[in-house]
Write an enzyme that holds these catalytic residues in place. Structure first.
Site, PDB file in Angstrom:
ATOM      1  CB  THR A  34      -0.941  -0.009   1.225  1.00 19.24           C
ATOM      2  OG1 THR A  34      -1.668  -1.237   1.244  1.00 19.24           O
ATOM      3  CG2 THR A  34      -1.912   1.162   1.169  1.00 19.24           C
ATOM      4  CD  GLU A 226      -5.285  -7.135  -2.064  1.00 19.34           C
ATOM      5  OE1 GLU A 226      -4.746  -8.177  -2.493  1.00 19.34           O
ATOM      6  OE2 GLU A 226      -5.185  -6.757  -0.892  1.00 19.34           O
ATOM      7  CD  GLN A 256      -1.809 -11.926   1.006  1.00 27.07           C
ATOM      8  OE1 GLN A 256      -2.683 -11.410   1.675  1.00 27.07           O
ATOM      9  NE2 GLN A 256      -0.633 -11.345   0.810  1.00 27.07           N
TER      10      GLN A 256
END
Length: 778
Positions: A34, A226, A256
């Site tokens: 981030t 993501e 993930q």
């Protein structure tokens, strides 16, 4: 700007300084992705790129807000306002509102949530007179959602014999008709559901090349967070928008990727290098979040997967404590272990409740955890339960507000037309529905023209319908020059909603009024916050857009000190000092429904990897030997994932099962000893046994009879004192299920003795003392 770049490590700095061309940042858990994204956007702006030319797509509104705030700190609030930054759905909804006329939609279209869609589907199934046991509304809606995310439109469905045959085989031959009717109903109501926000954007960019060119030229730099969670529909939109300039930066971690059930396609990230020429690849492998023990244990897990991108996550943090593994007899005992551990850690280390998270595979597992936390008076919050905006009284207010913006919204209209009751019954609503379908107009338009249409309604009913129309139109007039808070406050009072709820004086009724008050507080807060947003005035349409796209995780809970309870899917992107992963059992985690193929099992393993890497300092893995599932007590065995972690990273709080030894509740002395020497003197069976009087008058048998000891007073834990008079009215007791209670009364004698106890949680209960496991604590 240089001071922010200097704070980055070498691996983070490289992708920030790379201005042009396609690039992928493979970011391990806790590696500061981030921060990299944020500083990269600020750096682009520092290099002269116009903020209006940058599109940044995230998966939660909360992530977008946090990134925008960080960018504001670097480049200033004024410039940061101009960024196109938000979730896929919020950004594409904004584009669709601007271009809605191309698709025949009003710019003020309503966004249906899942509850609205389900009501619409249920209504269609009822109108088509189909069997609800075969055409289950939730299953039908899920099927339609999958169609849309796979870009299977109604037309594509009817052109695909295989899809129609599959539905016919599952005894749903009319699925296509339901799909068609649902699409038509949404269009007539001026509404799009969540899946439409992606499907219609694809339609817009495909059918109208001039619109695609407009947004390609606007968004010269695109960043996607993501990326491993994107579905096919999202992937195609990103490909189309980035095709001209190819300045696309995607960030993600294949380890993930956990949303396959929602349509996410891990191949989007695995094949990124094939989609664009000259892709630069960067790896963020240093974990700043977790201890070395947690990071290395997680690596041993994810190494078991065959399909993955190459990277080695490492950390310079301390080694930290080992991962603690705990076995319980039952799921209730598991809950008590978690609650008592949180309590002890809080007391010993002066920790806040917010330092703890309990993660589970399925929502049903929260019950045992909640019970245990309540009994310890530990405040908690469940994420992903019923959203605040889905509560009936809140939804009722929102439906009135939806009608103000879009009176064609039939789901909203049918919900509130007779609530509070105003004498408009089901027969009237059915006549309105038939007329609306006949004239191909909305129900609201039919009501506006009720005097010109012969629906065989009496004058009183017609007047009630016209009064409703007049009320909504008066709200619309107010909406033209007042902010969202003023209007919502007026609507809550004028419609009679608040007065209706005040009739219910129960605690539940009062809670409903408080929920409406909380909604108004939220609207007030929103309108004041909009002052900071460029071009916004706190209008109702702005608030409704915000609510329609809100998720449970977007709520700001920074001021709430509560233990977090959530499914592992919801936990992605979050971090906590102490994490409990509960229910680590075969068929639960990994799920029994996700073990039929290697790819499904690998997704479950990635899910466990996500769970473990949420922990900063301490992770606990707990499992039960038996658990209630579907009302039946079933035996469980430990999850294979525990065994897959290298044992050097684990500490078993309870010894593994092979060391298990039952601790008797009875004193062994009561049974005496066996005199084995006598066995050797035993005579073979046969012959004539001695007469009973053979030893009469003679010496007593040499075998001594030992005096039996009484049963230990601790024979049954907590119960020994309950049949005597030590338990009296006024005692404070502790029960393993109901917690702390106050003994009000005792009745009966002996085995039938009962106690009437008022528990702090659960109220008054009568317990038979011979079964009740009570401890007297005061």
């Amino acid at each position: 700007m240089h001071k922010y770049i200097d704070q980055l490590n070498e691996a983070q700095r490289e992708p920030v300084l790379q201005k042009e061309g396609p690039m992928i940042i493979i970011a391990g858990a806790g590696s500061g992705k981030t921060r990299v994204l944020t500083i990269r956007i600020a750096y682009l702006m520092h290099q002269g790129v116009d903020a209006f030319s940058i599109l940044s797509l995230t998966f939660t509104n909360k992530a977008a807000r946090e990134m925008k705030k960080r960018i504001s700190d670097i480049v200033g609030v004024g410039e940061a306002k101009n960024l196109w930054m938000g979730t896929f759905h919020s950004v594409f909804a904004r584009i669709l509102r601007s271009e809605a006329e191309h698709l025949g939609y009003p710019s003020n279209f309503t966004i249906y949530d899942s509850q609205d869609s389900l009501r619409a589907i249920s209504g269609i199934i009822k109108e088509m007179q189909l069997d609800r046991d075969v055409y289950k509304p939730k299953q039908v809606l899920s099927r339609i959602s999958n169609f849309k995310n796979s870009l299977i439109t109604v037309k594509a469905y009817f052109n695909d014999p295989d899809l129609q045959e599959a539905d016919a085989m599952s005894k749903k031959p009319r699925m296509g008709e339901i799909y068609q009717n649902y699409v038509d109903r949404c269009f007539k109501s001026g509404a799009m559901d969540f899946d439409d926000l992606l499907l219609k954007t694809n339609e817009l960019l495909t059918r109208f090349p001039e619109v695609l060119a407009k947004y390609q030229n606007r968004f010269r730099y695109i960043l996607v967070d993501e990326y491993q969670d994107t579905n096919h529909s999202q992937y195609l939109i990103v490909r189309a928008l980035s095709d001209k300039f190819q300045n696309i930066c995607v960030v993600g971690d294949d380890a993930q990727s956990i949303y396959a059930f929602r349509g996410a396609n891990i191949n989007n990230i695995l094949n990124f290098q094939k989609d664009y020429e000259g892709v630069k690849t960067y790896r963020l492998e240093q974990n700043y979040r977790s201890t070395k023990n947690i990071v290395e244990a997680a690596n041993t897990i994810i190494d078991k997967n065959k399909v993955k991108l190459d990277k080695v996550v490492w950390t310079a943090n301390d080694f930290g404590a080992k991962i603690k593994v705990h076995r319980s007899l039952t799921d209730n005992e598991e809950g008590r272990f978690v609650a008592s551990t949180i309590w002890e850690q809080k007391m010993q280390n002066q920790l806040h409740n917010g330092a703890f998270a309990i993660l589970y595979r399925t929502n049903a597992q929260s019950r045992a955890m909640e019970d245990a936390l309540r009994k310890r008076d530990i405040p908690y919050r469940i994420y992903g339960g019923l959203s605040f905006y889905q509560r009936k009284e809140v939804k009722d207010v929102l439906c009135y507000l939806r009608l103000v913006i879009n009176p064609k919204d039939e789901e909203a209209l049918m919900r509130v037309i007779n609530y509070p009751a105003r004498g408009i019954g089901n027969t009237t609503i059915e006549k309105l529905t038939i007329a609306a379908n006949h004239y191909k107009r909305s129900m609201f338009e039919v009501m506006q023209n009720i005097e010109r249409i012969d629906l065989k309604l009496n004058s009183g009913t017609k007047q009630k319908l016209l009064d409703f129309v007049t009320m909504i139109q008066s709200f619309q007039a107010i909406n033209e020059n007042q902010d969202a808070f003023y209007l919502a406050d007026h609507v809550a009072k004028k419609t009679g909603l608040v007065q209706e709820l005040k009739k219910d004086a129960t605690p539940e009724g009062m809670a409903k009024i408080q929920n409406i008050e909380e909604l108004l507080n939220g609207i007030k807060d929103f309108t004041e916050g909009q002052i900071e947003v460029d071009g916004a005035r706190g209008a109702l349409s702005e608030f409704m857009e915000d609510v329609a796209l809100a998720t449970d995780l977007d709520k700001d809970t920074s001021d709430e000190d509560r233990v977090a309870l959530m499914t592992i899917h919801l936990a992605k992107g979050l971090e906590f000092p102490h994490v409990f992963v509960v229910g680590m059992e075969e068929d639960l985690f990994p799920s029994a429904m996700s073990m039929s193929t290697r790819s499904e099992l690998e997704e479950e393993r990635r899910l466990f990897y996500v769970a473990l890497t949420r922990a900063e300092h301490q992770a606990y893995l707990t499992y039960a030997q038996s658990r209630y599932r579907w009302g039946k007590l079933t035996d469980s065995e430990p999850s294979r994932f525990i065994e897959e972690i290298d044992s050097q990273y684990l500490e078993y709080i309870t010894p593994p099962e092979n060391n298990y030894r039952y601790k008797p509740m009875i004193d062994s002395d009561i049974f005496g000893d066996v005199d084995k020497s006598k066995l050797r003197l035993a005579k073979p069976i046969g012959g004539t046994p001695p007469s009973p009087s053979a030893n009469a008058g003679g010496t007593q048998s040499s075998v001594s009879v030992r005096k039996l000891k009484p049963v230990s007073t601790n024979a049954v834990s907590g119960n020994a004192n309950l049949f005597d008079n030590s338990l009296t009215a006024g005692n404070i007791v502790m029960h393993e299920r109901f917690g702390k209670g106050h003994v009000i009364n005792l009745e009966g004698i002996g085995a039938d003795k009962k106690a009437e106890i008022k528990f702090e949680v659960g109220g008054i209960k009568k317990l038979l003392l011979r079964f009740a496991k009570l401890d007297i604590i005061g």
